[in-house]
Design a protein around this motif. Structure first.
Motif, PDB file in Angstrom:
ATOM      1  N   MET A  80      38.873  42.130  33.809  1.00  0.00           N
ATOM      2  CA  MET A  80      39.852  42.874  34.978  1.00  0.00           C
ATOM      3  C   MET A  80      39.607  44.372  34.970  1.00  0.00           C
ATOM      4  O   MET A  80      39.655  44.985  33.954  1.00  0.00           O
ATOM      5  CB  MET A  80      41.117  42.535  34.598  1.00  0.00           C
ATOM      6  N   ALA A  81      39.693  44.842  36.335  1.00  0.00           N
ATOM      7  CA  ALA A  81      39.477  46.300  36.454  1.00  0.00           C
ATOM      8  C   ALA A  81      40.879  46.658  36.373  1.00  0.00           C
ATOM      9  O   ALA A  81      41.937  46.010  36.535  1.00  0.00           O
ATOM     10  CB  ALA A  81      39.066  46.441  37.960  1.00  0.00           C
ATOM     11  N   LEU A  82      41.003  48.114  35.960  1.00  0.00           N
ATOM     12  CA  LEU A  82      42.363  48.515  35.747  1.00  0.00           C
ATOM     13  C   LEU A  82      43.321  48.642  36.904  1.00  0.00           C
ATOM     14  O   LEU A  82      44.428  48.270  36.923  1.00  0.00           O
ATOM     15  CB  LEU A  82      42.087  49.960  35.031  1.00  0.00           C
ATOM     16  N   ALA A  83      42.465  48.682  38.375  1.00  0.00           N
ATOM     17  CA  ALA A  83      43.664  48.533  39.365  1.00  0.00           C
ATOM     18  C   ALA A  83      44.271  47.416  39.718  1.00  0.00           C
ATOM     19  O   ALA A  83      45.226  47.380  40.505  1.00  0.00           O
ATOM     20  CB  ALA A  83      42.393  48.760  40.554  1.00  0.00           C
ATOM     21  N   GLU A  84      43.833  46.418  39.286  1.00  0.00           N
ATOM     22  CA  GLU A  84      44.680  44.973  38.933  1.00  0.00           C
ATOM     23  C   GLU A  84      46.112  45.226  38.685  1.00  0.00           C
ATOM     24  O   GLU A  84      47.063  44.709  39.176  1.00  0.00           O
ATOM     25  CB  GLU A  84      43.774  43.994  38.516  1.00  0.00           C
ATOM     26  N   ALA A  85      46.195  46.037  37.593  1.00  0.00           N
ATOM     27  CA  ALA A  85      47.558  46.358  37.091  1.00  0.00           C
ATOM     28  C   ALA A  85      48.321  47.450  37.899  1.00  0.00           C
ATOM     29  O   ALA A  85      49.194  47.865  37.117  1.00  0.00           O
ATOM     30  CB  ALA A  85      47.264  46.575  35.626  1.00  0.00           C
ATOM     31  N   GLY A  86      47.752  48.070  38.871  1.00  0.00           N
ATOM     32  CA  GLY A  86      48.346  49.039  39.582  1.00  0.00           C
ATOM     33  C   GLY A  86      48.023  50.421  39.088  1.00  0.00           C
ATOM     34  O   GLY A  86      48.914  51.786  39.183  1.00  0.00           O
ATOM     35  N   ILE A  87      47.074  50.473  37.925  1.00  0.00           N
ATOM     36  CA  ILE A  87      46.502  51.751  37.348  1.00  0.00           C
ATOM     37  C   ILE A  87      45.753  52.363  38.412  1.00  0.00           C
ATOM     38  O   ILE A  87      44.768  51.939  39.189  1.00  0.00           O
ATOM     39  CB  ILE A  87      45.626  51.454  36.327  1.00  0.00           C
ATOM     40  N   PRO A  88      45.964  53.879  38.685  1.00  0.00           N
ATOM     41  CA  PRO A  88      45.032  54.352  39.873  1.00  0.00           C
ATOM     42  C   PRO A  88      43.517  54.490  39.484  1.00  0.00           C
ATOM     43  O   PRO A  88      43.503  54.676  38.225  1.00  0.00           O
ATOM     44  CB  PRO A  88      45.604  55.845  39.853  1.00  0.00           C
ATOM     45  N   THR A  89      42.854  54.110  40.515  1.00  0.00           N
ATOM     46  CA  THR A  89      41.591  54.190  40.155  1.00  0.00           C
ATOM     47  C   THR A  89      40.743  54.803  41.446  1.00  0.00           C
ATOM     48  O   THR A  89      41.379  55.014  42.640  1.00  0.00           O
ATOM     49  CB  THR A  89      40.834  52.740  40.067  1.00  0.00           C
ATOM     50  N   SER A  90      39.466  54.935  41.380  1.00  0.00           N
ATOM     51  CA  SER A  90      38.645  55.579  42.506  1.00  0.00           C
ATOM     52  C   SER A  90      38.665  54.777  43.903  1.00  0.00           C
ATOM     53  O   SER A  90      38.725  53.813  43.656  1.00  0.00           O
ATOM     54  CB  SER A  90      37.341  55.753  41.872  1.00  0.00           C
ATOM     55  N   ASP A  91      38.819  55.294  44.966  1.00  0.00           N
ATOM     56  CA  ASP A  91      38.422  54.621  46.130  1.00  0.00           C
ATOM     57  C   ASP A  91      37.166  54.106  46.313  1.00  0.00           C
ATOM     58  O   ASP A  91      37.134  53.148  47.131  1.00  0.00           O
ATOM     59  CB  ASP A  91      38.769  55.726  47.346  1.00  0.00           C
ATOM     60  N   LYS A  92      36.286  54.322  45.424  1.00  0.00           N
ATOM     61  CA  LYS A  92      35.100  53.872  45.512  1.00  0.00           C
ATOM     62  C   LYS A  92      34.926  52.733  44.518  1.00  0.00           C
ATOM     63  O   LYS A  92      33.835  52.140  44.399  1.00  0.00           O
ATOM     64  CB  LYS A  92      33.867  54.744  45.084  1.00  0.00           C
ATOM     65  N   SER A  93      36.006  52.102  43.987  1.00  0.00           N
ATOM     66  CA  SER A  93      35.920  51.038  42.921  1.00  0.00           C
ATOM     67  C   SER A  93      35.348  49.664  44.053  1.00  0.00           C
ATOM     68  O   SER A  93      35.625  49.630  45.244  1.00  0.00           O
ATOM     69  CB  SER A  93      37.129  50.489  42.504  1.00  0.00           C
ATOM     70  N   LEU A  94      34.417  48.740  43.482  1.00  0.00           N
ATOM     71  CA  LEU A  94      33.707  47.894  44.029  1.00  0.00           C
ATOM     72  C   LEU A  94      34.212  46.534  43.361  1.00  0.00           C
ATOM     73  O   LEU A  94      34.393  46.453  42.130  1.00  0.00           O
ATOM     74  CB  LEU A  94      32.177  48.211  44.116  1.00  0.00           C
ATOM     75  N   GLY A  95      34.107  45.477  44.461  1.00  0.00           N
ATOM     76  CA  GLY A  95      34.344  44.042  43.858  1.00  0.00           C
ATOM     77  C   GLY A  95      35.711  43.749  43.600  1.00  0.00           C
ATOM     78  O   GLY A  95      36.370  44.670  43.740  1.00  0.00           O
ATOM     79  N   PRO A  96      35.865  42.397  43.584  1.00  0.00           N
ATOM     80  CA  PRO A  96      37.282  42.094  42.864  1.00  0.00           C
ATOM     81  C   PRO A  96      37.612  42.679  41.874  1.00  0.00           C
ATOM     82  O   PRO A  96      36.887  42.990  40.791  1.00  0.00           O
ATOM     83  CB  PRO A  96      36.930  40.706  42.769  1.00  0.00           C
ATOM     84  N   LYS A  97      38.929  42.740  41.877  1.00  0.00           N
ATOM     85  CA  LYS A  97      39.810  43.557  40.653  1.00  0.00           C
ATOM     86  C   LYS A  97      39.815  42.457  39.468  1.00  0.00           C
ATOM     87  O   LYS A  97      39.764  43.098  38.564  1.00  0.00           O
ATOM     88  CB  LYS A  97      41.157  43.738  41.167  1.00  0.00           C
ATOM     89  N   GLN A  98      39.617  41.198  39.569  1.00  0.00           N
ATOM     90  CA  GLN A  98      39.646  40.480  38.357  1.00  0.00           C
ATOM     91  C   GLN A  98      38.678  39.096  38.692  1.00  0.00           C
ATOM     92  O   GLN A  98      38.639  38.641  39.684  1.00  0.00           O
ATOM     93  CB  GLN A  98      41.049  39.827  38.292  1.00  0.00           C
ATOM     94  N   ILE A  99      38.129  38.948  37.479  1.00  0.00           N
ATOM     95  CA  ILE A  99      37.346  37.687  37.409  1.00  0.00           C
ATOM     96  C   ILE A  99      37.759  36.747  36.352  1.00  0.00           C
ATOM     97  O   ILE A  99      37.931  37.270  35.411  1.00  0.00           O
ATOM     98  CB  ILE A  99      35.685  37.883  37.127  1.00  0.00           C
ATOM     99  N   ASN A 100      38.013  35.631  36.877  1.00  0.00           N
ATOM    100  CA  ASN A 100      38.363  34.545  35.767  1.00  0.00           C
ATOM    101  C   ASN A 100      37.228  34.016  34.858  1.00  0.00           C
ATOM    102  O   ASN A 100      36.142  33.922  35.492  1.00  0.00           O
ATOM    103  CB  ASN A 100      39.239  33.267  36.391  1.00  0.00           C
ATOM    104  N   LEU A 101      37.410  33.638  33.866  1.00  0.00           N
ATOM    105  CA  LEU A 101      36.406  33.070  32.816  1.00  0.00           C
ATOM    106  C   LEU A 101      35.500  31.821  33.490  1.00  0.00           C
ATOM    107  O   LEU A 101      34.431  31.644  33.617  1.00  0.00           O
ATOM    108  CB  LEU A 101      36.756  32.675  31.526  1.00  0.00           C
TER     109      LEU A 101
END
Length: 508
Positions: free
Chosen positions: A1-22
């Motif tokens: 999971m990307a940190l942005a999924e949890a409301g953690i501030p990240t770069s505007d250039k983050s790419l792809g879905p915030k979370q991938i399930n197994l």
């Protein structure tokens, strides 16, 4: 999971879905494999990945592996010339770019004298008209229409090349490290260190950053990462610790230093008690760092001190104490060798650390001379590091044989920077060296001798380097001018360790 999924501030250039399930990993990887196969990717071919950290990174890697091809993992911040050198070596059949580095990738193809008809580009990104002429990665893998499965093309062999990592030789030119499936099969094994929730700040194109998320995939553990280099605001790592309560933290040593330097009032409201182990990657772990980490994370047992290199296999040595690199990892044979004669030295005698692991890289891509020098006639791999051992068999690190500098844990060799400076007619001598820095590990610095009467300034020298090289190779440590020549040995080579004396108020 990307940190942005949890409301953690990240770069505007983050790419792809915030979370991938197994459960999504297998079908998405198989769809992408079929797409790559239709694009002509075959067994033993290279596919160049020019991506930052993204939740889709491992989907791409697994898709490439299903084609029995090889991911070539490169620094997404590289300029076109550096990318072109890698591509000329690897001859990739497909390139994976993003909407943010597409111009650079296109320019690198021109330098390589290739067109997008010869080497197709698949782009990760959206909402940009210039992307319309290229296949879109997310659109492809999310298209559920039936595609033929990729056929088996040959037997699976553990010693086949599985991934290509890039390092730099003494000239600063890219050097491909051909790692085999042995390495990744090894990392599928359960680990006593990587358990529960993991947070990682290191980048996926580095071998240390590459294997941790794969371990999480294979062992069904929760894994969080940052989509861009998190260094500008390491408070984000601590916010993630506060929210997800991980036990294990994988970070660069420079990130560790930056977190330690945060003011107590900034982190006062964060719960950091969950962390039990911190693994700082990139350089040696010293006692002051462990002391400060334990203050920051009150329940932390300590820092995992790891010693290895991308060319080798299992961990050479590891320890939870800064006293030494630790005991030798299972399956490794280590000797301390006299660098001139190659003879094994005894306890407390300093020499080159040489390793005979149970497996190692296949070799450097298209570099037979460097490959032969690395392996040595007796089967021991040369690390280029000086060290010693004690009577109990604990390994210690002393210094680097090589001149590698590691600003923010990125590899920089001085010759590449010196070549830029020396091309100016008013530069008589120029030596690049690492200036110790409390958070960046080292800052690239230059000592320069000018011809008599020159009007060149420090900014002029900095601009020469900045106009040609990537930002982490810039002279952030400054330029010092020396009048009476730079210190050298009898062979005329720079004594780099003595250059620091020219820097005012520098602490070694």
């Amino acid at each position: 999971m990307a940190l942005a999924e949890a409301g953690i501030p990240t770069s505007d250039k983050s790419l792809g879905p915030k979370q991938i399930n197994l459960g999504d990993i297998d079908p998405l990887s198989r769809r992408f494999a079929s797409i790559l196969y239709q694009h002509g990717l075959r067994r033993g071919d290279y596919c160049q990945i020019v991506w930052p950290n993204t939740s889709l990174f491992q989907i791409a890697v697994l898709g490439i592996w299903l084609c029995e091809a090889i991911p070539s993992l490169c620094d997404y911040t590289f300029r076109a010339k550096g990318l072109a050198l890698q591509m000329q070596d690897a001859n990739p059949k497909v390139i994976l770019a993003t909407q943010y580095n597409l111009d650079t990738v296109e320019e690198s193809l021109k330098i390589w004298n290739k067109s997008t008809n010869e080497v197709p580009i698949i782009v990760l990104g959206k909402n940009d008209p210039k992307l319309d002429k290229y296949p879109n990665f997310e659109g492809m893998v999310n298209d559920k229409k039936m595609r033929p499965p990729v056929p088996r093309q040959g037997p699976f062999l553990r010693d086949n090349v599985a991934a290509l990592f890039w390092s730099s030789g003494t000239t600063g030119n890219p050097k491909g490290i051909q790692q085999t499936y042995n390495l990744f099969l090894h990392h599928m094994m359960p680990s006593k260190f990587i358990t529960g929730i993991v947070i990682q700040s290191t980048l996926f194109f580095h071998i240390g950053g590459f294997v941790t998320p794969l371990h999480s995939v294979f062992h069904h553990t929760d894994y969080f990462f940052n989509g861009e280099d998190i260094a500008p605001d390491c408070l984000n790592i601590l916010r993630a610790v506060d929210k997800f309560k991980p036990e294990f933290l994988v970070i660069g040593t420079h990130h560790c230093n930056q977190m330690i330097a945060l003011r107590p009032d900034v982190i006062a409201n964060l719960d950091l008690k969950s962390i039990k182990v911190v693994a700082p990657l990139g350089s040696t772990v010293h006692s002051e760092m462990i002391r400060d980490v334990k203050i920051l994370f009150p329940n932390c047992v300590g820092c995992l001190n790891l010693y290895n290199m991308s060319e080798l296999g299992p961990m050479v040595a590891f320890n939870m104490s800064p006293r030494a690199l630790g005991g030798i990892g299972t399956g490794n044979i280590v000797k301390i060798a006299d660098p001139d004669t190659g003879e094994a030295l005894g306890p407390h005698q300093v020499g080159e650390i040489q390793v005979k692991p149970i497996f190692h890289m296949k070799g450097y891509l298209n570099r037979p001379k460097e490959t032969a020098e690395f392996f040595g006639a007796d089967g021991f791999c040369r690390t280029g590091d000086n060290g010693h051992y004690d009577e109990e068999g604990y390994l210690y690190y002393d210094n680097r044989l090589k001149d590698l500098m590691k600003p923010d844990n990125k590899h920089v060799y001085p010759m590449q920077i010196e070549d830029v400076m020396q091309r100016h007619p008013e530069v008589l001598e120029a030596c690049a060296f690492g200036r110790p820095h409390p958070t960046a590990v080292e800052m690239v610095t230059a000592a320069v001798v000018l011809v008599s009467g020159s009007k060149l300034t420090e900014q002029d020298i900095k601009d020469m380097v900045a106009n040609e090289l990537e930002s982490y190779k810039h002279l952030h440590g400054g330029v010092v001018f020396v009048k009476d020549g730079l210190p050298k040995n009898e062979q005329g080579k720079f004594l780099r360790k003595e250059m620091i004396k020219f820097v005012p108020n520098a602490k070694v």
